[in-house]
Write a protein that holds these residues in place. Structure first.
Motif, mmCIF file in Angstrom:
data_model
loop_
_atom_site.group_PDB
_atom_site.id
_atom_site.type_symbol
_atom_site.label_atom_id
_atom_site.label_comp_id
_atom_site.label_asym_id
_atom_site.label_seq_id
_atom_site.Cartn_x
_atom_site.Cartn_y
_atom_site.Cartn_z
ATOM 1 N N ALA A 155 125.913 59.637 51.465
ATOM 2 C CA ALA A 155 125.014 58.648 52.150
ATOM 3 C C ALA A 155 125.313 57.355 51.176
ATOM 4 C CB ALA A 155 123.620 59.267 51.902
ATOM 5 N N LEU A 156 125.545 57.759 49.870
ATOM 6 C CA LEU A 156 125.606 56.385 49.051
ATOM 7 C C LEU A 156 126.883 55.775 49.389
ATOM 8 C CD1 LEU A 156 125.015 58.149 45.298
ATOM 9 C CD2 LEU A 156 123.583 56.297 46.734
ATOM 10 N N ALA A 157 127.816 56.583 49.743
ATOM 11 C CA ALA A 157 129.046 55.612 50.262
ATOM 12 C C ALA A 157 128.861 54.832 51.625
ATOM 13 C CB ALA A 157 130.228 56.689 50.515
ATOM 14 N N GLY A 158 128.215 55.535 52.464
ATOM 15 C CA GLY A 158 127.639 54.950 53.996
ATOM 16 C C GLY A 158 126.724 53.600 53.650
ATOM 17 N N ALA A 159 125.686 53.796 52.721
ATOM 18 C CA ALA A 159 124.734 52.584 52.401
ATOM 19 C C ALA A 159 125.333 51.472 51.591
ATOM 20 C CB ALA A 159 123.951 53.197 51.293
ATOM 21 N N ALA A 160 126.461 51.708 50.696
ATOM 22 C CA ALA A 160 127.099 50.824 50.053
ATOM 23 C C ALA A 160 128.040 50.033 50.909
ATOM 24 C CB ALA A 160 127.976 51.462 49.045
ATOM 25 N N ILE A 161 128.704 50.653 51.674
ATOM 26 C CA ILE A 161 129.628 49.985 52.725
ATOM 27 C C ILE A 161 129.043 49.222 53.534
ATOM 28 C CG2 ILE A 161 131.420 50.535 54.620
ATOM 29 C CD1 ILE A 161 132.222 52.674 52.997
ATOM 30 N N THR A 162 127.570 49.638 54.400
ATOM 31 C CA THR A 162 126.947 49.056 55.358
ATOM 32 C C THR A 162 126.429 47.616 54.663
ATOM 33 O OG1 THR A 162 126.604 50.973 56.332
ATOM 34 C CG2 THR A 162 125.251 49.035 56.900
ATOM 35 N N ALA A 163 126.086 47.914 53.353
ATOM 36 C CA ALA A 163 125.332 46.548 52.634
ATOM 37 C C ALA A 163 126.183 45.594 52.544
ATOM 38 C CB ALA A 163 124.897 47.076 51.196
ATOM 39 N N VAL A 164 127.300 45.776 52.177
ATOM 40 C CA VAL A 164 128.486 44.747 51.904
ATOM 41 C C VAL A 164 129.010 44.114 53.097
ATOM 42 C CG1 VAL A 164 130.966 44.280 51.339
ATOM 43 C CG2 VAL A 164 129.676 45.858 49.909
ATOM 44 N N PHE A 165 128.919 44.917 54.392
ATOM 45 C CA PHE A 165 129.421 44.361 55.580
ATOM 46 C C PHE A 165 128.172 43.628 56.166
ATOM 47 C CE2 PHE A 165 129.101 44.911 60.277
ATOM 48 C CZ PHE A 165 130.655 44.479 60.488
ATOM 49 N N VAL A 166 126.974 44.242 55.936
ATOM 50 C CA VAL A 166 125.929 43.236 56.620
ATOM 51 C C VAL A 166 125.724 41.897 55.651
ATOM 52 C CG1 VAL A 166 123.280 43.092 56.781
ATOM 53 C CG2 VAL A 166 124.690 45.168 57.490
ATOM 54 N N PHE A 167 125.735 41.856 54.380
ATOM 55 C CA PHE A 167 125.970 40.638 53.580
ATOM 56 C C PHE A 167 127.001 39.914 54.028
ATOM 57 C CE2 PHE A 167 126.169 37.985 49.838
ATOM 58 C CZ PHE A 167 124.817 37.569 49.833
ATOM 59 N N GLY A 168 128.223 40.252 54.150
ATOM 60 C CA GLY A 168 129.503 39.748 54.387
ATOM 61 C C GLY A 168 129.180 38.778 55.923
ATOM 62 N N ILE A 169 128.719 39.685 56.802
ATOM 63 C CA ILE A 169 128.676 38.986 58.212
ATOM 64 C C ILE A 169 127.437 37.807 58.157
ATOM 65 C CG2 ILE A 169 127.654 39.353 60.574
ATOM 66 C CD1 ILE A 169 130.566 40.468 60.096
ATOM 67 N N GLY A 170 126.378 38.113 57.406
ATOM 68 C CA GLY A 170 125.179 37.235 57.201
ATOM 69 C C GLY A 170 125.554 35.998 56.302
ATOM 70 N N SER A 171 126.671 36.209 55.583
ATOM 71 C CA SER A 171 127.003 35.000 55.008
ATOM 72 C C SER A 171 127.969 34.145 55.522
ATOM 73 C CB SER A 171 127.782 35.636 53.568
ATOM 74 O OG SER A 171 126.607 36.327 52.832
#
Length: 338
Positions: A127-143
């Motif tokens: 769950a930690l791995a999935g949460a971290a990867i998703t957070a980075v991806f969302v912030f990258g797309i949103g930036s």
């Protein structure tokens, strides 16, 4: 840093006392209320007389672990929401809205389907791995694009990512009935299956995440004034964002692993506290922990009472309360940056 940041909000003591009283009432309600109403003598036996083996005392003992777990999960989600709002400077940021919960869910269901995992320790790391990867991806797309990571772009990126990952979760589960049976109760979000071993597994993540949040709060206050101002005060903005975001993901991922994807707690608790005490994160973060614990615990009690003689999972209750409040906040705030 602004000199006003060094001042304690004038109503802080009053708010703290009120929140602690509400927290005590929630704990009492969680131990007493449910499909089986516990009387005061049974409550006393369950708490202080381990030699008494009555049905009422047994119910209380079972509810103790559930109550503790609910308090810890609510506190973790409250602090996680405060951190994500501070890092993204987005008043609507929340683990569930940014898709972080869904990312954790995808990794857990992949672990169940392909790695045959079944224990809390295994759930947490996936769950930690999935949460971290998703957070980075969302912030990258949103930036991407003009203006960088604006509140609207982050919300849209989180919503789109969450929808896509939810589809993947469904695609993995449908042809595997055993995965669906194991996953469907976890997916709703519940504190009803709390165990002391699971709580022991969760505590280190909670302590590390909350301590990191408290230690970074002064620097995050400077970050709220803008990157240039924060850098002028000696804050390493990139490092600060990374550390604070990791703490938020740690809290959210660990909670999601053990309780399922419970939404809106971070959004609700932080908004209530910020509205009452102001924006100073030195006070918002610890009070968000207390208010998050209150909201999740009382939601769990409401789910038990509404669904009696069974129960309505707490994730359903928080979604039912949080969704209309999110719409109201989005309309009233016009999605302004913090």
């Amino acid at each position: 840093m602004n000199s006003s940041n060094s001042l304690i909000p004038r109503n802080f003591t009053k708010v703290l006392i009120i929140c602690l009283v509400l927290l005590g009432i929630c704990v009492l309600a969680s131990l007493v209320l449910g499909s089986r109403l516990v009387r005061i003598p049974e409550l006393i036996d369950g708490l202080f007389h381990p030699d008494v083996d009555s049905y009422g005392a047994s119910v209380v003992r079972k509810r103790i672990s559930r109550t503790v777990f609910s308090l810890f999960c609510g506190a973790a989600l409250g602090v996680s929401g405060a951190l994500m709002q501070a890092v993204t400077r987005n008043p609507l940021a929340d683990p569930s809205i940014l898709g972080v919960n869904t990312g954790a869910s995808l990794f857990v269901v992949c672990g169940i389907a392909f790695l045959n995992i079944s224990t809390a320790n295994q759930y947490i790391w996936l769950a930690l791995a999935g949460a971290a990867i998703t957070a980075v991806f969302v912030f990258g797309i949103g930036s991407m694009g003009r203006g960088g990571a604006t509140p609207i772009k982050l919300i849209l990126a989180g919503a789109a990512t969450s929808a896509a990952l939810s589809s993947l979760v469904t695609a993995i589960m449908i042809p595997r009935s055993y995965v669906m049976d194991q996953f469907r109760f976890w997916q709703v979000g519940s504190v009803g299956s709390a165990t002391w071993s699971g709580i022991a597994t969760f505590i280190p993540f909670l302590v590390i995440g909350v301590l990191t949040a408290i230690l970074t709060a002064p620097a995050l206050n400077a970050l709220a004034l803008g990157d240039e101002v924060a850098a002028g005060q000696g804050v390493r903005t990139g490092t600060l964002r990374l550390v604070a975001a990791l703490a938020g993901v740690l809290l959210c991922g660990a909670t999601t692993a053990l309780a399922g994807p419970i939404g809106f707690i971070g959004l609700l608790s932080t908004h209530v506290i910020r509205l009452i005490l102001g924006p100073d994160l030195r006070f918002v973060i610890p009070m968000s922990a207390i208010s998050g614990a209150i909201i999740l615990t009382i939601s769990d009690v409401c789910g038990r009472l509404i669904g009696s003689p069974g129960e309505l999972e707490v994730g359903v209750v928080t979604a039912f309360i949080g969704a209309p409040i999110l719409i109201l906040l989005a309309i009233k705030s016009k999605v302004r940056s913090l």
